[in-house]
Write a protein that holds these residues in place. Sequence first.
Motif, PDB file in Angstrom:
ATOM      1  N   GLY A 262      45.520   1.216 -11.699  1.00  0.00           N
ATOM      2  CA  GLY A 262      44.670   0.995 -10.588  1.00  0.00           C
ATOM      3  C   GLY A 262      43.355   1.209 -10.653  1.00  0.00           C
ATOM      4  N   PRO A 263      42.433   0.971  -9.722  1.00  0.00           N
ATOM      5  CA  PRO A 263      40.970   1.002  -9.705  1.00  0.00           C
ATOM      6  C   PRO A 263      40.510   2.602 -10.111  1.00  0.00           C
ATOM      7  N   ARG A 264      41.114   3.436  -9.346  1.00  0.00           N
ATOM      8  CA  ARG A 264      40.833   4.933  -9.577  1.00  0.00           C
ATOM      9  C   ARG A 264      40.971   5.413 -11.165  1.00  0.00           C
ATOM     10  N   GLU A 265      42.262   5.161 -11.334  1.00  0.00           N
ATOM     11  CA  GLU A 265      42.584   5.422 -12.752  1.00  0.00           C
ATOM     12  C   GLU A 265      41.733   4.543 -13.864  1.00  0.00           C
ATOM     13  N   SER A 266      41.342   3.495 -13.641  1.00  0.00           N
ATOM     14  CA  SER A 266      40.562   2.842 -14.504  1.00  0.00           C
ATOM     15  C   SER A 266      39.209   3.299 -14.507  1.00  0.00           C
ATOM     16  N   LEU A 267      38.399   3.639 -13.372  1.00  0.00           N
ATOM     17  CA  LEU A 267      37.513   4.549 -13.579  1.00  0.00           C
ATOM     18  C   LEU A 267      37.384   5.715 -14.248  1.00  0.00           C
ATOM     19  N   GLY A 268      38.329   6.334 -13.909  1.00  0.00           N
ATOM     20  CA  GLY A 268      38.726   7.776 -14.940  1.00  0.00           C
ATOM     21  C   GLY A 268      38.605   7.365 -16.323  1.00  0.00           C
ATOM     22  N   LEU A 269      39.398   6.477 -16.805  1.00  0.00           N
ATOM     23  CA  LEU A 269      39.486   6.183 -18.250  1.00  0.00           C
ATOM     24  C   LEU A 269      38.281   5.700 -18.832  1.00  0.00           C
TER      25      LEU A 269
END
Length: 278
Positions: A262-269
């Motif tokens: 998801g967008p939030r998980e992707s940003l965190g990565l």
Amino acid sequence: MARAENKESAGPATRLVADIARMMRLRKGMTQEQVGVETGFSAAAISAMETCAQPASDQMLVALGGALGDELGIFEQAREYVRLDKYPAQFKNYVLLEQRAVGLCLYATLVVHGLFQTEAYARALIGGGYPPLSDERVEELVEVRIARRALFEREPTALIEVILEESVLRRVIGSEEVMRDQLSHLAECAKRRNVTLQVLPLDCTLMGEYAGARGEMDLLETPEHDRLVYLEPQDESVLISDPAKVSTYAQRYAKIRSQALGPRESLGLIERLAGEQE
């Protein structure tokens, strides 16, 4: 150094600007050296522009307007068209569609998508490609690639989705510093209201499905709400408009999206990987 072969391959906008600049210079009774002094460029650079040995940069076009008294703003208006001349032949038709698009869905598997590249990343990528390019040509291609970012600020706003393979984020291009800045730039882009950025993780195949196996794609919606697909395998250009084929690509893209973080998980990565480069 400007290349003689450029004189033969120069595009129509580059030739027109060269002729106009030369005629305006002669009408004002100025030498190339004098124009160089007024614009901050060398006489050799002005000569190269007038003979089409080296197309004018954005900076030179702006400076020429001031030096030659361009009341009509010809050089300012010419920037977009001269820039178009500099794109690789297979990309020229697509970039015009890209800049007018109301929506883009992008999938990149090997390197960061061109719309999201930093200048240093683009320079390392283009300069390290094959066949080798001259330093001047590398700078031209970097200039026009970065200019594509105008799409992010355009009104009306374009909605942009981009899915990057996790391997794209881990593949260091240029240097660790260049890659850290590129990852930080991606994180900033992901926070834009008109951008959705997702990462397809390396372990997505553990569930036995991998919809991205057939490679990269750009899906585009025009202002007339037509949908197109653009592919660029090995420097070739494929633009698909057949509704049935476009539908298949759109469904495949949707499947890739469903397998991505998801967008939030992707940003965190992305932010975590950027921190690892420090």
